[in-house]
Every structure is written in structure tokens, then in C-alpha cells.
Design an enzyme around this catalytic site. Structure first.
Site, PDB file in Angstrom:
ATOM      1  N   TYR A  23       0.821  -1.208   0.000  1.00  0.00           N
ATOM      2  CA  TYR A  23       0.000   0.000   0.000  1.00  0.00           C
ATOM      3  C   TYR A  23       0.865   1.272   0.000  1.00  0.00           C
ATOM      4  O   TYR A  23       0.391   2.342  -0.353  1.00  0.00           O
ATOM      5  CB  TYR A  23      -0.942   0.035   1.214  1.00  0.00           C
ATOM      6  CG  TYR A  23      -1.998  -1.056   1.236  1.00  0.00           C
ATOM      7  CD1 TYR A  23      -2.194  -1.881   0.143  1.00  0.00           C
ATOM      8  CD2 TYR A  23      -2.800  -1.248   2.350  1.00  0.00           C
ATOM      9  CE1 TYR A  23      -3.147  -2.885   0.162  1.00  0.00           C
ATOM     10  CE2 TYR A  23      -3.762  -2.256   2.374  1.00  0.00           C
ATOM     11  CZ  TYR A  23      -3.930  -3.071   1.272  1.00  0.00           C
ATOM     12  OH  TYR A  23      -4.877  -4.069   1.299  1.00  0.00           O
ATOM     13  N   LYS A  60       3.770 -15.364   2.679  1.00  0.00           N
ATOM     14  CA  LYS A  60       3.662 -16.138   1.431  1.00  0.00           C
ATOM     15  C   LYS A  60       5.094 -16.412   0.969  1.00  0.00           C
ATOM     16  O   LYS A  60       5.517 -16.017  -0.121  1.00  0.00           O
ATOM     17  CB  LYS A  60       2.858 -15.304   0.412  1.00  0.00           C
ATOM     18  CG  LYS A  60       2.511 -16.021  -0.869  1.00  0.00           C
ATOM     19  CD  LYS A  60       1.407 -17.030  -0.736  1.00  0.00           C
ATOM     20  CE  LYS A  60       1.160 -17.757  -2.040  1.00  0.00           C
ATOM     21  NZ  LYS A  60       0.421 -19.014  -1.879  1.00  0.00           N
ATOM     22  N   ASP A 115      -2.652 -18.153   2.250  1.00  0.00           N
ATOM     23  CA  ASP A 115      -3.818 -18.825   1.668  1.00  0.00           C
ATOM     24  C   ASP A 115      -4.352 -19.892   2.619  1.00  0.00           C
ATOM     25  O   ASP A 115      -5.570 -20.043   2.798  1.00  0.00           O
ATOM     26  CB  ASP A 115      -3.507 -19.411   0.270  1.00  0.00           C
ATOM     27  CG  ASP A 115      -2.104 -19.978   0.153  1.00  0.00           C
ATOM     28  OD1 ASP A 115      -1.346 -19.918   1.141  1.00  0.00           O
ATOM     29  OD2 ASP A 115      -1.755 -20.500  -0.926  1.00  0.00           O
ATOM     30  N   ASP A 135     -10.695  -8.641   7.911  1.00  0.00           N
ATOM     31  CA  ASP A 135     -12.107  -8.536   7.516  1.00  0.00           C
ATOM     32  C   ASP A 135     -12.771  -9.910   7.577  1.00  0.00           C
ATOM     33  O   ASP A 135     -13.910 -10.041   8.029  1.00  0.00           O
ATOM     34  CB  ASP A 135     -12.243  -7.963   6.095  1.00  0.00           C
ATOM     35  CG  ASP A 135     -12.353  -6.443   6.110  1.00  0.00           C
ATOM     36  OD1 ASP A 135     -11.949  -5.836   7.124  1.00  0.00           O
ATOM     37  OD2 ASP A 135     -12.833  -5.868   5.125  1.00  0.00           O
TER      38      ASP A 135
END
Ligand code: NAD
Length: 365
Positions: free
Chosen positions: A142, A191, A223, A251
Site C-alpha cells: 500500500y 507467502k 492462503d 475482515d
């Protein structure tokens, strides 16, 4: 105790939920003999409309001059077409970076009164859901370079994902320290089978583990973590992860606890001045109708009292009052039971009434 609190109502349901949180803070101040002064700050779409940018310097300065910041939410359809650097969310990123708050802590905890609101099977919910996601907040993709250009006649978009060792180390330490205060289990999520930044993340976490022998560190690929949160959430105590993975997983974690409207979050850096907000957005679909759930924001105010002002008793008073309002069956639409038999014991209330009830519970306690 006197504290100066910068308050950012923002857009959409932001002003409605913030209003209730301020009433709750004022009730606590009166009951416990404190004084909280609130300074209103424009940020997000409303700041774009008034000042032409999502967070003018003078507004950031107001936040930096305060003892802590309470935020509703920003954003909405109206500003979706403004240039990228002027989007309401850019105000939020500027605020986080300006305050140097690199650690975002989001509890995922199910309130027993709302167990049936979880979309998970009751057999999974009954094993308990009570964990914290510690998310790195001012690094990663971001905050990397974003560019869209034409290469060989085709449009190409690039977003850079970079982490330095020291950025990982400081958030890693928060993860270990948080686990130390809880059940001493830390799960580092990355990851590393694909990304170099994740490989570095994993190496740093394992180096730090030697300094926290009382904490058990495990690794999990992002994942797999997304699956495990719905399959077996009881396995988690503290999850530490990078910015984008934390954004998505938190979330997901909020949904399994019933409603996104119930969850607060704190963002802290090296000083005690923190940024406190509910984890949801500005919910334009329900704005202005007095149906939003103010509890996430009210609990964010409780987190502010606990983590920035060391007012544990006062934070407990707010959390207990929320519990009592739920015990009495008060429910905003998002947490109203679907089952008609269960709903018969509940009363559907709006944002204002839920806030008033929590205030009343604080006064009566
Ligand atoms: P959202 O969180 O605003 O809403 C998602 C869903 O949850 C909607 O159906 C909404 O009605 C519901 N919801 C959210 N908060 C609720 C509450 N307190 N009570 C009851 N229901 C609630 O996410 P979105 O729709 O993806 O985003 C809307 C806007 O918010 C966008 O502009 C987005 O960029 C922005 N946003 C801001 C923040 C922030 O300010 N921190 C965070 C996320 C999204």
C-alpha cells in the site's frame, strides 16, 4: 485526568457512530471524574469537498497535537472518480504515516450473546473465537510505488511491495509481546513460497523467536490461514502479518464473529498517541438512516482509554455496558438474529438508541 482527543467523523455513517461514541466517552468522564476535550478534524470525502484534499496539513497537525485520535470512517461513491492521490482513503494513509502508527491490532472475539450471528457452524463457534490480528500498517504494497504506464502499446500497472528488516522486526516484536500477554502462541502469516518480502519476514520472525522463548511461534502461508480462520479459528491466539494480508484476513476474521459493525481496532507506534477506529468503512448503503451499529466505534473508544490513557477501569465500564445492552436483547439490524424464535427475545434498535442504552448502562453501573 484531562485528555485532548482529535475526532474525525468522516463520511457516510461516520458522523452517526462517532456521535454515540462521544456520548459514551462523556458519560465515562462524568462518572470517573475525567475531562475529555474533543477537537473535530475534517478528513476524507468531506475534507475534499471543503478543502480540496483528503487530509490538509492543518488537520494532520490537529491530530498530532492531540493525546489520541478517534476516527469514524471515510470514503464513498461520490469521491470514487477523483484522481488516485486525492481519494478519501489517501487521507487515512497519510494520517497513519504522519502519526507513525505501524501496528494495527484487531481483536476477533465472539460475544456469547451473538454466537448465532456467526456464519460458521455452531460446532465450530462453540470451540471459541478469541484471537488478535497484529497487522503491519505503514509499509508493504500500500505504501510502495504505484504506476500505470504504456509498454509496447499496452497498459501496464505496477504496485511495489517492499519491506525492510527493521520494519518487520518492530511489528514482529509487537506480535511477540502481544502473545506474551495472552496464551503465548504467535502465528506468523506470509507467502514465503513465492515472495522475497515474505521470505525475509519469516527469517526475521525466527530470529526474534530466540528472544521470546516463552512464546511458541508457528508459520502459516496466507492462503492456508484464510482457510484455517473459517475451519478452525480456535487454534489462533495472535496472528502477526504484513499490511495487505492483514487487511484481508482481519475482515474475514470480523465476519466470523458476527458483524463487521462490532469490531474495534487500535493503531499504535512508539508513542502513546494512538489512532482508534471501527474496522468497517463508511457504509454509504446505510448512511443517514439511523440503522448503523455504533458498537465497533464505542469499543474503539474503550481501547483508547485502555491503551493510550491507561484507564483500565473506565475501559472495562464501557465493555461491560456493551455486554449489558446485548444481554438485555438490544440489537441493531446487522446483529438481529435471523431465527424468529431467537429474535422474539430481542429488540431491534437504531444507532442512536443503542448508544443511549450503553450510556444508560454506564450511568447505572
Ligand atoms: P463497509 O465496511 O463500509 O461496508 C460493508 C458492509 O458492511 C455494508 O453492507 C455495510 O452496510 C455494512 N456495515 C459496515 N459497517 C456497519 C455498521 N457499523 N453497522 C451495520 N452495518 C455495517 O465497506 P465497503 O462498502 O466496502 O466500503 C464503503 C466505503 O468505505 C468505501 O469508500 C471504502 O473505501 C471505505 N472504507 C473506509 C474505511 C475506513 O475509513 N477505515 C475502511 C474500509 C472501507
Amino acid at each position: 485526568m484531562h485528555k485532548q482527543i482529535a475526532v474525525i467523523p468522516g463520511d457516510g455513517i461516520g458522523p452517526e457512530i462517532i456521535r454515540q461514541a462521544l456520548l459514551v466517552l462523556s458519560a465515562v468522564a462524568e462518572k470517573f471524574g475525567h475531562s475529555f476535550a474533543f477537537t473535530e478534524v475534517d478528513m476524507g470525502g468531506c475534507a475534499i469537498d471543503t478543502w480540496g484534499e483528503p487530509l490538509p496539513e492543518a488537520m494532520l497537525e490537529k491530530c498530532l497535537a492531540s493525546d489520541s485520535v478517534l476516527l469514524g470512517a471515510v470514503g464513498g461513491e461520490k469521491w470514487n472518480s477523483v484522481p488516485g492521490h486525492l481519494r478519501p482513503e489517501k487521507g487515512l494513509l497519510k494520517l497513519r504515516a504522519g502519526m507513525g502508527v505501524y501496528s494495527n491490532n484487531r481483536p476477533a472475539k465472539i460475544w456469547p450473546q451473538l454466537a448465532s450471528a456467526s456464519p460458521l457452524k455452531q460446532s465450530i463457534v462453540n470451540q471459541g473465537i478469541d484471537f488478535i490480528i497484529v497487522r503491519e500498517l505503514i509499509g508493504g504494497i500500500y505504501f510502495g510505488e504505484h504506476k500505470t504506464e504504456t509498454v509496447d502499446g499496452e497498459t501496464v500497472a505496477v504496485d511495489e511491495l517492499m519491506y525492510t528488516e527493521s520494519e518487520i522486526e518492530r511489528i514482529g516484536r509487537i506480535g511477540f509481546e502481544t502473545a506474551r500477554k495472552r496464551n503465548k502462541k504467535l502465528c506468523s502469516v506470509e507467502k514465503s513460497n513465492v515472495l522475497d518480502s515474505s521470505l525475509l519476514w519469516k527469517q526475521v520472525m525466527h530470529r526474534l523467536a530466540a528472544e521470546y522463548p516463552d512464546v511458541t511461534l508457528t508459520d502459516m502461508l496466507v492462503d492456508n490461514c484464510a482457510m484455517q480462520i473459517v475451519k478452525n479459528p480456535a487454534q489462533f491466539d495472535v496472528i502477526v502479518t504484513e499490511n495487505m494480508f492483514g487487511d484481508i484476513l482481519s475482515d474475514e476474521a470480523s465476519m466470523i464473529t458476527g458483524s463487521i459493525g462490532m469490531i474495534p481496532s487500535s493503531s499504535l507506534g512508539d508513542s502513546s498517541c494512538g489512532l482508534y477506529e471501527p474496522i468497517h468503512g463508511s457504509a454509504p448503503d446505510i448512511a443517514g438512516r439511523d440503522i448503523a451499529n455504533p458498537i465497533g466505534t464505542v469499543l474503539a473508544a474503550a481501547m483508547m482509554l485502555r491503551f493510550s490513557f491507561n484507564l483500565d477501569k473506565e475501559a472495562d465500564a464501557i465493555e461491560n455496558a456493551v455486554g449489558q445492552a446485548l444481554d438485555k436483547g438490544y440489537r441493531t439490524a446487522d446483529i438481529m438474529p435471523q431465527d424468529t424464535k431467537e429474535a422474539a427475545d430481542c429488540q431491534l434498535v437504531g444507532c442512536k438508541k443503542m448508544g443511549e442504552t450503553i450510556v444508560q448502562m454506564i450511568k447505572e453501573a
